[in-house]
Design an enzyme around this catalytic site. Structure first.
Site, PDB file in Angstrom:
ATOM      1  N   SER A 190      -5.428 -10.203  14.701  1.00 44.05           N
ATOM      2  CA  SER A 190      -4.385 -10.905  14.151  1.00 44.05           C
ATOM      3  C   SER A 190      -4.133 -10.333  12.848  1.00 44.05           C
ATOM      4  O   SER A 190      -5.040  -9.871  12.040  1.00 44.05           O
ATOM      5  CB  SER A 190      -4.655 -12.388  14.301  1.00 44.05           C
ATOM      6  OG  SER A 190      -3.730 -13.086  13.749  1.00 44.05           O
ATOM      7  N   ARG A 231      11.069 -18.203  17.897  1.00 43.58           N
ATOM      8  CA  ARG A 231      11.177 -16.733  18.122  1.00 43.58           C
ATOM      9  C   ARG A 231      12.268 -16.724  19.310  1.00 43.58           C
ATOM     10  O   ARG A 231      13.086 -15.557  19.307  1.00 43.58           O
ATOM     11  CB  ARG A 231       9.850 -16.195  18.839  1.00 43.58           C
ATOM     12  CG  ARG A 231       9.536 -16.844  20.162  1.00 43.58           C
ATOM     13  CD  ARG A 231       8.228 -16.097  20.696  1.00 43.58           C
ATOM     14  NE  ARG A 231       8.077 -16.477  22.049  1.00 43.58           N
ATOM     15  CZ  ARG A 231       8.610 -16.382  23.165  1.00 43.58           C
ATOM     16  NH1 ARG A 231       9.502 -15.254  23.252  1.00 43.58           N
ATOM     17  NH2 ARG A 231       7.990 -16.722  24.330  1.00 43.58           N
ATOM     18  N   HIS A 259       7.199  -5.212  18.773  1.00 40.56           N
ATOM     19  CA  HIS A 259       6.627  -4.299  19.777  1.00 40.56           C
ATOM     20  C   HIS A 259       6.584  -2.995  19.419  1.00 40.56           C
ATOM     21  O   HIS A 259       5.845  -1.933  19.624  1.00 40.56           O
ATOM     22  CB  HIS A 259       7.193  -4.514  21.277  1.00 40.56           C
ATOM     23  CG  HIS A 259       6.819  -5.702  22.055  1.00 40.56           C
ATOM     24  ND1 HIS A 259       7.365  -6.109  23.300  1.00 40.56           N
ATOM     25  CD2 HIS A 259       6.018  -6.692  21.509  1.00 40.56           C
ATOM     26  CE1 HIS A 259       6.567  -7.218  23.528  1.00 40.56           C
ATOM     27  NE2 HIS A 259       5.815  -7.693  22.430  1.00 40.56           N
ATOM     28  N   LYS A 319       6.075  -7.638  28.142  1.00 37.66           N
ATOM     29  CA  LYS A 319       7.751  -7.610  28.332  1.00 37.66           C
ATOM     30  C   LYS A 319       8.307  -8.227  27.256  1.00 37.66           C
ATOM     31  O   LYS A 319       7.929  -9.361  26.770  1.00 37.66           O
ATOM     32  CB  LYS A 319       8.165  -7.956  29.760  1.00 37.66           C
ATOM     33  CG  LYS A 319       7.825  -9.372  30.110  1.00 37.66           C
ATOM     34  CD  LYS A 319       8.768 -10.492  29.696  1.00 37.66           C
ATOM     35  CE  LYS A 319       8.361 -11.882  30.068  1.00 37.66           C
ATOM     36  NZ  LYS A 319       9.046 -12.684  29.105  1.00 37.66           N
TER      37      LYS A 319
END
Length: 348
Positions: free
Chosen positions: A59, A189, A103, A121
């Site tokens: 993290s 988000r 990502h 995903k």
């Protein structure tokens, strides 16, 4: 065109047994979790009781990494940075569990460190970014797969066998929806354009990927929808077509709930997947006269513990020296994002 036949005339109108490998028997890998949020906690939980081992958690906040390890992965090493995590020599494979807006950066970081990667995903927010991940993984010779866990569940393996055997006759239509009230009071988000928010990337990917599997790929798609005031997609209804001409009718919405069911409809029979079709669920084989011919009962307590099936796929393939999965090919991940790119572009 396949002609319609009564179900009584069709031999073997029963659902086959799933071929899904037993997660407890898969060779063990040492996993590093990049991200310490909810989905990472579900993966850690799902791997318990298997030979897979979470050995490290990373993290940007060292205290958060330590708290995650204490609660979800006792014995794992906490890392206060992602670069430290991917450099850990004890990590075989990195699970990218950060927000999908990050990502690309995180997958490339892990690949550059020589790690195999399982990317949550959607693989990335856009097809162009996904192509970069795929190219980097292929160049580095490491395993890479999008973590679309539905593809590896037992009932989806049964669906795949039914399609391969032609048990439904000619597949003509596919129906699927996924709507969850996560906006406007849900996570930032989903609301933020800077974080690749919106319904289709987070929720709509499930019906779209389901349609891609059932149709044998996607050749075209179009849709209508509504954006929020901040410019992300709130709801989208879309249709897609496969290479045979069969079509799918799909919908996603992050402001309401829906049945979240699916069906694959053929000239001889159809498959009906009950609520939360993308999770372990019950599936029915139904004749054209509406008679239920066979049923596969899902495990009501399985839910996200089913993530262990995708981890099993990763472990089996990496151990065998493979670099991508035939059940979730990298090129299909890119193609699905190309379709979503087009849908989002038309909305905006």
């Amino acid at each position: 065109m396949t002609t319609q036949r009564p179900h009584a005339d069709v031999p073997g109108m029963k659902l086959p047994a799933p071929r899904t490998p037993d997660p407890a028997g898969a060779p063990g890998l040492r996993w590093g979790l990049l991200g310490a949020g909810w989905i990472a906690s579900q993966m850690a939980f799902s791997l318990s009781g298997t030979r897979q081992q979470v050995v490290a958690v990373g993290s940007r906040d060292a205290a958060r990494a330590r708290a995650f390890v204490e609660e979800h992965a006792p014995g794992a090493r906490p890392h206060g940075s992602y670069s430290s995590l991917v450099a850990d020599p004890e990590v075989d494979v990195v699970y990218i569990a950060s927000p999908h807006s990050e990502h690309l950066e995180h997958a490339l970081l892990a690949i550059a460190a020589g790690k195999h990667v399982l990317v949550e995903k959607p693989m990335t927010p856009t097809a162009d970014e996904a192509r970069q991940v795929v190219a980097a993984a292929r160049e580095a010779g490491v395993f890479c797969m999008e973590a679309l866990w539905t593809r590896f569940l037992p009932h989806i393996d049964v669906l795949r066998q039914v399609l391969e055997a032609g048990l439904l006759g000619e597949v003509s239509t596919v129906l699927a929806d996924h709507c969850v009230p996560l906006w406007p009071d849900g996570p930032e988000r989903l609301a933020s354009p800077d974080l690749a928010g919106g319904a289709i990337l987070d929720l709509g990917i499930y019906p779209l990927s389901f349609a891609s599997l059932a149709l044998g790929g996607l050749t075209a798609a179009t849709g209508l929808g509504t954006l929020t005031g901040r410019g992300v997609d709130r709801r989208v209804a879309f249709v897609a077509q496969g290479p045979t001409g069969a079509v799918a009718s799909l919908a996603t919405d992050m402001s309401v709930s829906s049945p979240t069911t699916a069906s694959v409809n053929g000239t001889w029979a159809r498959l009906e997947l009950e609520t939360m079709f993308y999770m372990p669920t019950t599936m029915h084989l139904v004749g054209t006269d509406g008679v239920v011919l066979d049923t596969m009962v899902g495990d009501p307590i399985e839910q996200h513990r089913g993530l262990r099936h995708e981890a099993t796929e990763v472990a089996l393939l990496i151990t065998a020296g493979e670099r991508e999965s035939p059940l979730m090919p990298l090129d299909e991940s890119v193609r699905t994002l190309e379709v979503m790119d087009g849908l989002l572009s038309s909305l905006r």
